[in-house]
Design an enzyme around this catalytic site. Structure first.
Site, PDB file in Angstrom:
ATOM      1  N   ASN A  86     -13.624   9.620  -1.407  1.00  0.00           N
ATOM      2  CA  ASN A  86     -13.441   8.874  -2.438  1.00  0.00           C
ATOM      3  C   ASN A  86     -14.024   7.751  -1.825  1.00  0.00           C
ATOM      4  OD1 ASN A  86     -15.132   9.812  -5.235  1.00  0.00           O
ATOM      5  ND2 ASN A  86     -12.618   9.639  -6.359  1.00  0.00           N
ATOM      6  N   CYS A 130       0.977   3.315   3.387  1.00  0.00           N
ATOM      7  CA  CYS A 130       0.636   2.777   5.016  1.00  0.00           C
ATOM      8  C   CYS A 130       1.320   3.359   5.779  1.00  0.00           C
ATOM      9  CB  CYS A 130       0.413   1.783   4.263  1.00  0.00           C
ATOM     10  SG  CYS A 130      -0.864   0.322   5.216  1.00  0.00           S
ATOM     11  N   CYS A 139       0.884  -1.146   0.140  1.00  0.00           N
ATOM     12  CA  CYS A 139       0.652  -0.294  -0.243  1.00  0.00           C
ATOM     13  C   CYS A 139       1.289   1.430  -0.065  1.00  0.00           C
ATOM     14  CB  CYS A 139      -0.623   0.191   1.173  1.00  0.00           C
ATOM     15  SG  CYS A 139      -1.685   1.355   1.396  1.00  0.00           S
ATOM     16  N   HIS A 159      -8.808   7.421   3.456  1.00  0.00           N
ATOM     17  CA  HIS A 159      -8.360   8.534   2.759  1.00  0.00           C
ATOM     18  C   HIS A 159      -9.428   9.523   2.279  1.00  0.00           C
ATOM     19  CE1 HIS A 159      -8.123   5.930  -1.357  1.00  0.00           C
ATOM     20  NE2 HIS A 159      -7.656   7.443  -1.086  1.00  0.00           N
ATOM     21  N   GLN A 206      -8.914  13.224   0.586  1.00  0.00           N
ATOM     22  CA  GLN A 206      -8.626  13.749  -0.134  1.00  0.00           C
ATOM     23  C   GLN A 206      -8.476  15.575   0.213  1.00  0.00           C
ATOM     24  OE1 GLN A 206      -7.414  13.638  -4.713  1.00  0.00           O
ATOM     25  NE2 GLN A 206      -8.955  11.652  -4.811  1.00  0.00           N
ATOM     26  N   HIS A 224      -4.427  -0.098   7.411  1.00  0.00           N
ATOM     27  CA  HIS A 224      -5.016  -0.020   6.720  1.00  0.00           C
ATOM     28  C   HIS A 224      -6.304  -0.459   6.195  1.00  0.00           C
ATOM     29  CE1 HIS A 224      -3.657  -0.977   2.163  1.00  0.00           C
ATOM     30  NE2 HIS A 224      -4.484  -2.306   2.726  1.00  0.00           N
ATOM     31  N   SER A 238      -8.439   5.072  -6.106  1.00  0.00           N
ATOM     32  CA  SER A 238      -7.698   3.998  -6.166  1.00  0.00           C
ATOM     33  C   SER A 238      -7.179   3.272  -4.832  1.00  0.00           C
ATOM     34  CB  SER A 238      -6.499   4.757  -6.634  1.00  0.00           C
ATOM     35  OG  SER A 238      -5.784   6.157  -5.907  1.00  0.00           O
ATOM     36  N   HIS A 262      -6.648   1.954   1.739  1.00  0.00           N
ATOM     37  CA  HIS A 262      -6.678   2.725   2.550  1.00  0.00           C
ATOM     38  C   HIS A 262      -6.945   3.765   2.623  1.00  0.00           C
ATOM     39  CE1 HIS A 262      -2.901   2.597   5.705  1.00  0.00           C
ATOM     40  NE2 HIS A 262      -3.723   4.133   5.688  1.00  0.00           N
TER      41      HIS A 262
HETATM   42  P1  H2U Z   1      -8.118   8.076  -4.576  1.00  0.00           P
HETATM   43  O1  H2U Z   1      -9.011   8.825  -3.749  1.00  0.00           O
HETATM   44  O2  H2U Z   1      -9.864   8.365  -5.834  1.00  0.00           O
HETATM   45  O3  H2U Z   1      -8.108   7.032  -4.420  1.00  0.00           O
HETATM   46  O4  H2U Z   1      -7.195   8.810  -5.015  1.00  0.00           O
HETATM   47  C1  H2U Z   1      -5.903   8.739  -3.946  1.00  0.00           C
HETATM   48  C2  H2U Z   1      -4.854   9.615  -4.901  1.00  0.00           C
HETATM   49  O5  H2U Z   1      -4.200   9.494  -3.755  1.00  0.00           O
HETATM   50  C3  H2U Z   1      -4.395  10.237  -6.437  1.00  0.00           C
HETATM   51  O6  H2U Z   1      -5.560  10.744  -5.902  1.00  0.00           O
HETATM   52  C4  H2U Z   1      -3.249   9.515  -4.592  1.00  0.00           C
HETATM   53  C5  H2U Z   1      -3.576  10.205  -6.040  1.00  0.00           C
HETATM   54  O7  H2U Z   1      -2.505  11.158  -6.978  1.00  0.00           O
HETATM   55  N1  H2U Z   1      -1.454   9.407  -4.215  1.00  0.00           N
HETATM   56  C6  H2U Z   1      -0.277   9.913  -4.320  1.00  0.00           C
HETATM   57  O8  H2U Z   1      -0.436  11.358  -4.117  1.00  0.00           O
HETATM   58  N2  H2U Z   1       0.778   8.912  -3.962  1.00  0.00           N
HETATM   59  C7  H2U Z   1       0.508   7.778  -3.709  1.00  0.00           C
HETATM   60  O9  H2U Z   1       1.433   7.012  -3.978  1.00  0.00           O
HETATM   61  C8  H2U Z   1      -0.668   7.172  -4.218  1.00  0.00           C
HETATM   62  C9  H2U Z   1      -2.147   7.404  -4.186  1.00  0.00           C
HETATM   63 ZN    ZN Z   2      -2.528   1.013   3.846  1.00  0.00          ZN
END
Ligand code: H2U
Ligand code: ZN
Length: 347
Positions: free
Chosen positions: A156, A59, A56, A169, A171, A118, A164, A167
């Site tokens: 999201n 994490c 991940c 999270h 934004q 996670h 994506s 875990h």
């Molecule tokens: P989602 O909330 O749509 O899953 O997006 C996760 C965000 O996390 C996505 O905008 C960022 C992606 O660009 N991300 C990072 O900045 N670094 C990473 O290593 C993985 C995901």
């Molecule tokens: Zn994680």
């Protein structure tokens, strides 16, 4: 068409409802909820439970997609999005084109890991941990709104929403412009205050508390309803009952109450179809450039796609794409189902 109309029954006859925040109408077709269904009903995938996943990117202690390493964080953790949709560089436009119009857009994007765990989603975190998420939302909004016009805080959740990473999270995207939906809500609330001398969402709260039928949950500082104008089947509008227009304005008690009601709302969602419920949720607050910030009431929208099971979703296609949103299940029926769920039954 019959020439002698009978009185409209909102629980049975097709009708339209107005979304006061957007000025858009939607079509409600309650009689259609009775029709037979032959769609897909495949069971959901088993949900995650690992505390740490070495693969991940979010994490603690792991390396992200761009090679940076996360610290061994223990609470909520914020980092600058490695693939931001907006960058801080400001550009100017040298010529205006009336046909192919454009404008520069600058900003910043951050990712908020809710906790080091996670797999634990909002209803699985302790109230103390959710309070940390709330405090991060408020402090990030305060810091970014000193430099940007609008700060959009959102989550999201679930692969169905294009999330994506499993875990948990959210934004934060800050921009030097007011995004379209926020600009519309800003204008509608300003107009309402001008015309009626009261706040639009204060009137909605007052009315919904009297009617009760669309209430899902409430506490001293928050009211959660399936709004009168909900487009998504189990959409929720979470409105501050205190007179606040932005996240940073939230006082200690309201933040604590938010940390109490957020897990309750999301636990109801999870129990509805016995699945980790997907959704997009986000806060709407007064933009820094609002002409009437006093017209605003802070609120969050929850837009979940599911309609009748863990795998059967509503598609906004056909009439919705080409004409206006439409729903079969009434907001009153959706609220009744969510309200009836015990969010945290005693084991
Ligand atoms: P989602 O909330 O749509 O899953 O997006 C996760 C965000 O996390 C996505 O905008 C960022 C992606 O660009 N991300 C990072 O900045 N670094 C990473 O290593 C993985 C995901
Ligand atoms: Zn994680």
């Amino acid at each position: 068409m019959t020439d002698s109309p009978t009185v409209l029954d909102l629980s049975d006859h097709p009708h339209r409802r107005l979304n006061l925040l957007t000025g858009e109408w939607l079509l409600v077709s309650p009689h259609r909820a009775k029709r037979p269904w032959q769609g897909d009903e495949t069971p959901p995938l088993p949900s995650e439970s690992a505390a740490h996943d070495p693969q991940c990117h979010l994490c603690p202690g792991n390396v992200r997609a761009n090679g940076m390493r996360n610290p061994a964080y223990s609470g909520s953790y914020v980092f600058a999005n490695d693939f931001p949709a907006l960058t801080a560089m400001r550009h100017s436009l040298d010529a205006q084109d009336d046909i192919l119009r454009a404008m520069p857009a600058a900003g910043e994007a951050r990712v908020v890991c809710f906790s080091p765990h996670h797999s634990q989603t909002l209803p699985e975190l302790s109230q103390h941990q959710v309070r940390q998420v709330v405090d991060v939302w408020c402090s990030e909004a305060a810091e970014l709104s000193r430099r940007y016009t609008y700060v959009q805080v959102f989550e999201n959740k679930g692969a169905m929403m294009g999330c994506s990473s499993p875990h948990p999270h959210g934004q934060i995207w800050a921009s030097d412009f007011v995004p379209t939906q926020v600009a519309t809500e800003d204008a509608r609330q300003a107009e309402w205050l001008g015309a009626r001398g009261s706040k639009l969402l204060a009137e909605v709260v007052e009315r919904e508390e009297r009617e009760e039928v669309r209430i899902v949950d409430r506490n001293e500082h928050w009211l959660a309803i399936v709004p009168w104008w909900a487009a998504w089947p189990f959409e929720i509008l979470l409105v501050a009952r205190d007179d606040v227009g932005t996240l940073p304005e939230l006082q200690d008690e309201a933040r604590e109450a938010l940390a109490q009601i957020l897990p309750r709302i999301t636990a109801r969602y999870d129990r509805l179809f016995a699945t980790s419920f997907p959704y997009s949720m986000g806060w709407h607050q007064a933009p820094a450039t609002s002409s009437r910030p006093e017209a605003w009431r802070l609120h969050a929208h929850f837009y979940p796609p599911l309609l009748r099971s863990a795998s059967v979703r509503k598609f906004m296609v056909g009439y919705e794409m080409l004409a206006e949103p439409q729903r079969d299940l009434t907001p009153e029926q959706a609220a009744e189902r969510l309200r009836a769920i015990e969010p945290f039954p005693q084991e």
